[in-house]
Design a protein around this motif. Sequence first.
Motif, PDB file in Angstrom:
ATOM      1  N   GLY A 522       0.898  -1.438   0.054  1.00  0.00           N
ATOM      2  CA  GLY A 522       0.154   0.280  -0.224  1.00  0.00           C
ATOM      3  C   GLY A 522       0.930   1.223   0.435  1.00  0.00           C
ATOM      4  N   SER A 523       0.324   1.992  -0.449  1.00  0.00           N
ATOM      5  CA  SER A 523       1.196   3.299  -0.593  1.00  0.00           C
ATOM      6  C   SER A 523       1.364   3.803   1.027  1.00  0.00           C
ATOM      7  CB  SER A 523       1.041   4.628  -1.145  1.00  0.00           C
ATOM      8  OG  SER A 523      -0.379   5.034  -1.159  1.00  0.00           O
ATOM      9  N   ASP A 524       0.237   3.493   1.681  1.00  0.00           N
ATOM     10  CA  ASP A 524       1.147   3.691   3.109  1.00  0.00           C
ATOM     11  C   ASP A 524       2.008   3.460   3.573  1.00  0.00           C
ATOM     12  OD1 ASP A 524      -1.833   4.350   3.744  1.00  0.00           O
ATOM     13  OD2 ASP A 524      -2.963   2.948   4.742  1.00  0.00           O
ATOM     14  N   TYR A 549      -5.197  13.393   4.447  1.00  0.00           N
ATOM     15  CA  TYR A 549      -5.435  12.406   4.223  1.00  0.00           C
ATOM     16  C   TYR A 549      -4.619  11.743   5.282  1.00  0.00           C
ATOM     17  CZ  TYR A 549      -3.988   7.340   3.384  1.00  0.00           C
ATOM     18  OH  TYR A 549      -4.568   5.584   2.903  1.00  0.00           O
ATOM     19  N   TYR A 552      -0.869  10.395   7.514  1.00  0.00           N
ATOM     20  CA  TYR A 552       0.365  11.253   7.097  1.00  0.00           C
ATOM     21  C   TYR A 552       0.281  11.358   8.329  1.00  0.00           C
ATOM     22  CZ  TYR A 552      -1.029  12.146   2.730  1.00  0.00           C
ATOM     23  OH  TYR A 552      -1.664  12.064   1.311  1.00  0.00           O
ATOM     24  N   CYS A 593      -1.725  16.577  -1.188  1.00  0.00           N
ATOM     25  CA  CYS A 593      -2.372  15.540  -1.795  1.00  0.00           C
ATOM     26  C   CYS A 593      -3.169  16.249  -2.702  1.00  0.00           C
ATOM     27  CB  CYS A 593      -2.976  15.409  -0.939  1.00  0.00           C
ATOM     28  SG  CYS A 593      -4.371  14.239  -0.850  1.00  0.00           S
ATOM     29  N   ASN A 597      -7.222  14.349  -0.719  1.00  0.00           N
ATOM     30  CA  ASN A 597      -8.489  13.836   0.235  1.00  0.00           C
ATOM     31  C   ASN A 597      -9.343  14.097   1.134  1.00  0.00           C
ATOM     32  OD1 ASN A 597      -9.863  11.485   1.645  1.00  0.00           O
ATOM     33  ND2 ASN A 597      -8.313  10.509   1.196  1.00  0.00           N
ATOM     34  N   ASP A 622       0.882  13.306  -3.305  1.00  0.00           N
ATOM     35  CA  ASP A 622       0.215  12.105  -3.240  1.00  0.00           C
ATOM     36  C   ASP A 622      -1.258  12.184  -4.052  1.00  0.00           C
ATOM     37  OD1 ASP A 622      -1.128  10.052  -2.467  1.00  0.00           O
ATOM     38  OD2 ASP A 622      -1.159  10.058  -0.207  1.00  0.00           O
ATOM     39  N   ALA A 624      -3.226   9.758  -4.780  1.00  0.00           N
ATOM     40  CA  ALA A 624      -4.093   8.764  -4.931  1.00  0.00           C
ATOM     41  C   ALA A 624      -4.832   8.654  -6.133  1.00  0.00           C
ATOM     42  CB  ALA A 624      -4.097   7.812  -4.185  1.00  0.00           C
ATOM     43  N   TYR A 625      -5.432   9.914  -6.249  1.00  0.00           N
ATOM     44  CA  TYR A 625      -6.397  10.036  -7.609  1.00  0.00           C
ATOM     45  C   TYR A 625      -6.245  10.704  -8.663  1.00  0.00           C
ATOM     46  CZ  TYR A 625      -8.599   8.988  -2.712  1.00  0.00           C
ATOM     47  OH  TYR A 625      -9.197   8.020  -2.139  1.00  0.00           O
ATOM     48  N   THR A 649      -1.556   4.680  -6.436  1.00  0.00           N
ATOM     49  CA  THR A 649      -1.749   3.474  -5.893  1.00  0.00           C
ATOM     50  C   THR A 649      -2.489   2.883  -6.524  1.00  0.00           C
ATOM     51  OG1 THR A 649      -2.621   2.930  -3.462  1.00  0.00           O
ATOM     52  CG2 THR A 649      -3.799   4.359  -4.780  1.00  0.00           C
ATOM     53  N   SER A 651      -4.975   0.818  -5.584  1.00  0.00           N
ATOM     54  CA  SER A 651      -5.568   1.073  -4.814  1.00  0.00           C
ATOM     55  C   SER A 651      -7.637   1.672  -5.383  1.00  0.00           C
ATOM     56  CB  SER A 651      -5.470   0.992  -3.697  1.00  0.00           C
ATOM     57  OG  SER A 651      -4.681   0.462  -2.346  1.00  0.00           O
ATOM     58  N   LYS A 652      -7.150   2.598  -6.253  1.00  0.00           N
ATOM     59  CA  LYS A 652      -8.319   3.404  -6.111  1.00  0.00           C
ATOM     60  C   LYS A 652      -8.149   3.331  -7.965  1.00  0.00           C
ATOM     61  CE  LYS A 652      -7.939   4.022  -2.255  1.00  0.00           C
ATOM     62  NZ  LYS A 652      -7.016   6.209  -1.716  1.00  0.00           N
ATOM     63  N   ARG A 660      -3.255  -4.217  -1.967  1.00  0.00           N
ATOM     64  CA  ARG A 660      -1.966  -4.061  -1.280  1.00  0.00           C
ATOM     65  C   ARG A 660      -1.256  -3.493  -1.777  1.00  0.00           C
ATOM     66  NH1 ARG A 660      -4.101  -0.580   0.944  1.00  0.00           N
ATOM     67  NH2 ARG A 660      -2.951  -0.327   2.246  1.00  0.00           N
ATOM     68  N   LEU A 661      -0.806  -3.264  -2.903  1.00  0.00           N
ATOM     69  CA  LEU A 661       0.367  -2.491  -3.255  1.00  0.00           C
ATOM     70  C   LEU A 661      -0.034  -0.612  -4.043  1.00  0.00           C
ATOM     71  CD1 LEU A 661       2.565  -3.528  -4.729  1.00  0.00           C
ATOM     72  CD2 LEU A 661       1.365  -3.761  -7.400  1.00  0.00           C
ATOM     73  N   GLY A 662       1.253  -0.459  -3.380  1.00  0.00           N
ATOM     74  CA  GLY A 662       1.286   0.610  -3.370  1.00  0.00           C
ATOM     75  C   GLY A 662       2.349   1.781  -4.702  1.00  0.00           C
TER      76      GLY A 662
END
Length: 802
Positions: A522-524, A549, A552, A593, A597, A622, A624-625, A649, A651-652, A660-662
């Motif tokens: 995950g990018s987490d 988000y 962080y 971000c 988000n 970030d 993610a979107y 990521t 994930s989206k 779980r891959l970022g």
Amino acid sequence: MQVYSYPDPGTWPALQLRPAAAEAPQVAARVRSIFEQVRERGDAALLSLATELDKATLTSLLVSEAEFAAAAAQVPAELQAAIRQAKTNIETFHRAQREPELQVETMPGVACSRRAVPVQRVGLYVPGGTAPLFSTLLMLGVPARLAGCPEVVVCTPPQPDGSVSPVILFVAQLLGIDKVVKAGGAQAVAALAIGTVAVPAVDKIFGPGNRYVTAAKQLAAAEFGVAIDMPAGPSEVLVIADGSANPAFVAADLLSQAEHGPDSQVVLLSDSPTIIEQVKAELDRQLASLPRRDVAAQALANSRAVLLADAVTMLAFSNQYAPEHLILATDNAETLAVQVVNAGSVFLGHLTPEAVGDYASGTNHTLPTSGYARQYSGVSLDSFVKKITFQRLSPVGLQALGPLVETMADAEGLAAHARAVTLRLEALAARPAPKAEQSAPAADNPYAGLIRPSVERMQPYSSARDEFEGMAPVMLDANENSLGSVGPDDFSRYPDPHQRAIKTDLARLKGVEPANIFLGNGSDEAIDLLVRLTCTPGKDSIVVCPPTYGMYEVAANLNDVKVERLPLTADFQLPANAAEVLAASSAKVVFLCSPNNPTGNLLAEAALETILRTFRGIVVVDEAYADFAAAPSWTTRLAEFPRLVVLQTFSKAWGLAGLRLGVAYAAPKLIEYFNKIKPPYNISAATQQHALVALADAPRLPELQAELLSGRALLAEELPALPIVEHVFPSDANFLLVRFNVDATGLYDQLRARGIVVRNRTNQPGCAGCLRLTVGTADENVQLLQALAEIGAELPAAVAAR
Ligand SMILES: *Cc1c(COP(=O)(O)O)cnc(C)c1O
């Protein structure tokens, strides 16, 4: 063993004479003639010298595969186990000797560094003869391997039947050394120095040996441009034993040295006449039962016991003698050890015989003899590397340092030296000034001061799959279950720790290099690692721009890192003074971000760009979107901004949240830091396999995205028509932030009661009354709209109140 009582210091040098020194000239002449033979006749000389000196008729100089294969079976299991433990201890002690690359900015813009690089070709001499010293191969082979020397050649004398001790071959195999030459003595050293068909010439020769080997190494160093570990000669020990010593222990230690060879030397120092008498009696007693008693007895004949006044005098004698091995057989060994200035290796107390260091404690047993302990160290990892220095000047550095060098070169009258600087200074002056008002001090190393010192210093963990890549027929290095997996699929092997296949495909898809990519669970995980990479707990800080988000801050809190807040404006953009605030901040990372988000909007490009130019820390964007937004990704700007980290990521948009891959994209050097601290197998084999399939299916992405965007458009159009909706914020993501004119928490609860779960963001700064609604399937979207309409209709009072 001769005893000398209270000798005058003026007579000490005579008592300290090494036995071998006398006949050195004859040895040198013999060695020179051997070198000539090897130079003239190469392998043929080695073969005939083996017959002459080792009494061995050889068919081949190299140990064959069949000989290797047969070796282990001839080594008892108990000995194999002991050797393995010794190897582990030696590896542990020598691995700890690795030093990270040294990087120093000596003055602004003058970056100097030093890096250890292995000696490329090394020759290891392992004595055979009267006792095959397989332990020497451990002591030399382990650091050679740890240092990463690409070519390692072992020479060891053949036994009369033409074989090499199976234990030596067993150890060679353990160390992954496959070139073992059946050659001993000066001829082996000559071959390593000169090179023959069978024996490659090497850059450095290691290993102990008799007087001939020592003389040969010195000749090789003097006339053949080969380095040697040290001028080693016959082995020696000096024992300091006071009244607290155990005479039986001391005698055993003296004998363990004496049995090495007739020219070994042992010296006993004591301030107690009784101890000397008792040790002598013990020597006689123990000698009688030694298999090598003849050798030991000859060595003892050369050896001395010296009665001295006190500890200070004994240490003075020992420091003047400079023993290879020094045993402090006293109760206060630690105190005495502080005063040792000349010795190869020191053994403290009554329970530490030299023998443990000879074999297995972890320290190296290849040590300076013959008094060379005055200026030489024993073999260590350092012996197998060279330290190369590097330097780079920035314009600022050249301008500051150049004139000084010109002055010094002029003063030495070296005009070309001065010119090499002058030409460059002139070229710099002629260049238009760079746009940025001052070149940042980090121009040379963009990460100077940014990486946590403990991370700079640490050695990355080396997993089994790092040390051996690919597959061998027999893979027994990672404690996997070779029999297979429980369950339907085979996951018995650890996955590729570097995820090369995914990176290759992803790099191609995104137009970056594989070296720009870090993959996280995950990018987490990338967020957490980035905080740990840069921030010292309890000391450093990061910056976040709420509402944003939450992970962080979680990562910061987890790592005891302070959080500075730079809130977004009412329309969720960076405040006008953001760059200024950040430029003044000593924070290590700012998390931005975009699309943000939970607000859904992109951050203005110009504001981000200014921050990237002026902030000294890492700038995380970030994304993610990003797949739902029209703007280009910041990954296209990586080359421009070394401190930029772009997060994406699977994930989206990819619809692979369960995988779980970022991804973190950054400059290769920064990615290397991520790799240094990541858990070795952070991306599971299942994830890797599936990600590869997904990447091959990437052409389907636009279709998925288009469908989500049309869902978003529908919601954005319908929601404002509902009486309870106050505002729908514009979104570049797959969700909408919506402000309601009714109690958001109550609304959230009512939606949930109808089986619809959204995200309540009303407590986020700037988000009062807001819920975040993820765009779903067409059906889900309709259900959401309907539920909101119905709840709104049941709340006439609240609406009327507005
Ligand atoms: C969802 C999301 C992520 C994704 O995290 P993963 O660990 O990759 O699932 C990262 N950043 C933001 C802003 C997100 O909303």
